[in-house]
Design a protein around this motif. Structure first.
Motif, PDB file in Angstrom:
ATOM      1  N   UNK A 110       0.808  -1.216   0.000  1.00 33.83           N
ATOM      2  CA  UNK A 110       0.000   0.000   0.000  1.00 33.83           C
ATOM      3  C   UNK A 110       0.843   1.268   0.000  1.00 33.83           C
ATOM      4  N   UNK A 113       3.073   4.229  -3.683  1.00 33.39           N
ATOM      5  CA  UNK A 113       2.038   4.951  -4.406  1.00 33.39           C
ATOM      6  C   UNK A 113       2.445   5.193  -5.857  1.00 33.39           C
ATOM      7  N   UNK A 114       1.465   5.218  -6.744  1.00 32.42           N
ATOM      8  CA  UNK A 114       1.710   5.486  -8.161  1.00 32.42           C
ATOM      9  C   UNK A 114       0.853   6.693  -8.540  1.00 32.42           C
ATOM     10  N   UNK A 117       6.403   9.803  -7.315  1.00 32.27           N
ATOM     11  CA  UNK A 117       6.561  11.250  -7.365  1.00 32.27           C
ATOM     12  C   UNK A 117       7.415  11.744  -6.221  1.00 32.27           C
TER      13      UNK A 117
ATOM     14  N   UNK B 166      -3.909  14.213  -7.232  1.00 34.03           N
ATOM     15  CA  UNK B 166      -2.567  13.639  -7.189  1.00 34.03           C
ATOM     16  C   UNK B 166      -1.966  13.635  -5.791  1.00 34.03           C
ATOM     17  N   UNK B 167      -2.421  14.569  -4.951  1.00 34.80           N
ATOM     18  CA  UNK B 167      -1.925  14.679  -3.581  1.00 34.80           C
ATOM     19  C   UNK B 167      -2.985  15.348  -2.715  1.00 34.80           C
ATOM     20  N   UNK B 194      -5.575   6.227   1.812  1.00 41.05           N
ATOM     21  CA  UNK B 194      -5.511   6.824   0.475  1.00 41.05           C
ATOM     22  C   UNK B 194      -4.411   6.183  -0.359  1.00 41.05           C
ATOM     23  N   UNK B 195      -4.543   6.304  -1.694  1.00 36.30           N
ATOM     24  CA  UNK B 195      -3.519   5.775  -2.596  1.00 36.30           C
ATOM     25  C   UNK B 195      -2.531   6.857  -3.014  1.00 36.30           C
ATOM     26  N   UNK B 196      -2.784   8.097  -2.583  1.00 34.22           N
ATOM     27  CA  UNK B 196      -1.961   9.220  -3.050  1.00 34.22           C
ATOM     28  C   UNK B 196      -1.200   9.844  -1.874  1.00 34.22           C
ATOM     29  N   UNK B 197      -0.113  10.569  -2.170  1.00 32.16           N
ATOM     30  CA  UNK B 197       0.680  11.148  -1.083  1.00 32.16           C
ATOM     31  C   UNK B 197      -0.107  12.166  -0.255  1.00 32.16           C
ATOM     32  N   UNK B 198       0.247  12.253   1.031  1.00 38.07           N
ATOM     33  CA  UNK B 198      -0.388  13.194   1.947  1.00 38.07           C
ATOM     34  C   UNK B 198       0.669  14.176   2.456  1.00 38.07           C
ATOM     35  N   UNK B 220       3.887  11.940   3.674  1.00 34.71           N
ATOM     36  CA  UNK B 220       4.890  11.872   2.616  1.00 34.71           C
ATOM     37  C   UNK B 220       5.695  13.168   2.544  1.00 34.71           C
TER      38      UNK B 220
END
Lengths: 196, 251
Positions: A110, A113-114, A117, B166-167, B194-198, B220
């Motif tokens: 998990x 992440x994609x 970045x 995206x974030x 979540x699947x995206x950066x925080x 992140x």
């Protein structure tokens, strides 16, 4: 020195233009065949999607032109992926300069992440682009597709798996990361390219 | 290894940074470009420029400023403030911004997130969320925290994640300006679901707070303003500290 940036519908042309100006070089942004052929160095930028971009390059007859160039060329991000043979993004046949494919990241954990970045290190650097590097430097990445390790790998980065963060073959150089956004390290890479 | 990011945030009004600074070597401490350059020299990983101007003329000044930033800063930067529709995003990306941050506009019109992702890619779309703990849970606020909404933080964050953001830039209004640390429990919950950066925002006062946001909060990236502007925490010293604490940072 005559530096040209290949003009097409890519997102980061102006970032590359600005980055070159910051190191004292004013590039020509052009899609004109004669101008490109006369340039000493050529940069092939890229932010966008493979299928539509490749279609555009073909319509403009830029695909053949790029493949046949003899001067040093630097592909960046999508530019690098388009220099490969095939991309899983839109099942696209690309330029085929590097005989390798482009695959999509499949996160297994998990926390992976994609897109990939942010700042990550480049290791096992093998090309003159990285002249003077004495440690694993951090550079800036934004991408969801990657090039596996292969005979042209000129730098590797570990994210989900070890993959090619730079490629090199003859006069063709390419980076998956964005030297134009990678601080001092990115500027060194651009200078090294211009000094080839 | 992917580095944890340190992000100074600059508030801009009429083309000038609003909060004062204690930097001594700047030609003009109020110049956002000079300040951004100084931060990037000190090791900042990204910059956020937030336009707090309300007027139409101010918007134009900000766009011109974005062009100057893009020409002179060699690291990625995000711009936010006053983005209401796709053409605002187009204008700022064309001026050279790498990402845009949307907040109230996304709550008023969630489709804007889908549209930005579709037109420009998810990586340019940062959704900022201002939230405060209430009796019924973490609630989202509009207009810089002045207007309460019916939305809850975790549901809203998941929704924009699914819409293609995206974030997430999460500011805890309870922690903002108090300097007692980030909202680590809420951060950890976001990061795990979540699947995206925080990006953590609000509450940094000491170097330990950044460490805790990365370890307990699983963030992140960490954003801060005053501790950097007033020179209370030099960025290079912070990154050396985080490195010693076993956190992956770009040195």
């Amino acid at each position: 020195m005559n530096v040209a940036i290949i003009k097409y519908n890519a997102g980061n042309i102006f970032s590359v233009d600005y980055a070159l100006k910051r190191i004292g070089v004013t590039p020509i942004i052009t899609s004109d065949k004669e101008t490109l052929l006369k340039a000493d160095k050529i940069i092939f930028p890229g932010v966008g999607e493979a299928e539509t971009t490749m279609k555009y390059l073909k319509e403009q007859n830029l695909d053949k032109l790029i493949k046949d160039l003899k001067q040093p060329l630097l592909g960046i991000c999508l530019g690098m992926q388009l220099m490969c043979k095939y991309s899983e993004e839109g099942n696209t046949d690309c330029l085929g300069i590097f005989d390798t494919e482009v695959k999509r990241f499949c996160p297994e954990r998990h926390k992976d992440k994609v897109p990939h970045m942010g700042w990550n290190t480049i290791e096992n650097t093998l090309s003159p682009l990285f002249k003077g590097f004495d440690k694993d430097e951090y550079v800036y990445f934004v991408h969801s597709y990657y090039v596996p390790l292969n005979e042209f790998t000129a730098a590797r980065t570990n994210y989900i798996l070890p993959y090619s963060s730079a490629l090199h073959k003859d006069n063709f150089y390419a980076t998956q990361f964005h030297p134009e956004k990678s601080g001092r390290t990115g500027e060194r890479i651009l200078r090294n390219f211009l000094e080839l | 290894m992917l580095a944890k990011r340190i992000i100074p945030c600059l508030d801009i009004k009429d083309g000038q940074t609003v909060k004062g600074t204690k930097f001594v070597n700047l030609r003009q401490a109020g110049d956002p470009v000079e300040l951004g350059k100084a931060y990037s020299e000190q090791g900042a990983d990204e910059l956020v420029y937030l336009d707090i101007t309300a007027s139409h003329e101010g918007r134009k000044t900000f766009t011109d400023l974005v062009k100057r930033i893009a020409a002179q800063i060699n690291i990625p930067f995000t711009v936010g403030g006053g983005i209401n529709e796709l053409k605002d995003v187009d204008r700022l990306l064309n001026a050279g911004a790498d990402k845009v941050s949307i907040n109230s506009a996304a709550i008023r019109n969630p489709m804007l997130v889908d549209e930005i992702a579709k037109h420009f890619g998810s990586q340019v779309c940062v959704v900022a969320i201002d939230a405060r703990q209430t009796a019924t849970g973490w609630k989202c606020y509009l207009n810089g925290g002045r207007v309460e909404t019916e939305r809850y933080l975790y549901e809203w964050a998941k929704e924009v994640n699914d819409r293609g953001a995206g974030e997430i830039l999460f500011t805890s209004m309870d922690h903002d300006g108090v300097k007692t640390g980030y909202a680590n429990e809420a951060l950890a919950h976001l990061s795990e679901t979540l699947d995206i950066p925080v990006i953590a925002s609000g509450g940094a006062g000491k170097m330990e707070h950044f460490r805790d946001a990365f370890t307990f909060g699983k963030a992140d990236a960490a954003l801060a303003a005053s501790v950097f502007h007033f020179g209370e925490i030099p960025i290079m010293k912070l990154k050396e500290y985080l490195h010693e604490e076993g956190i992956s940072v770009r040195l």
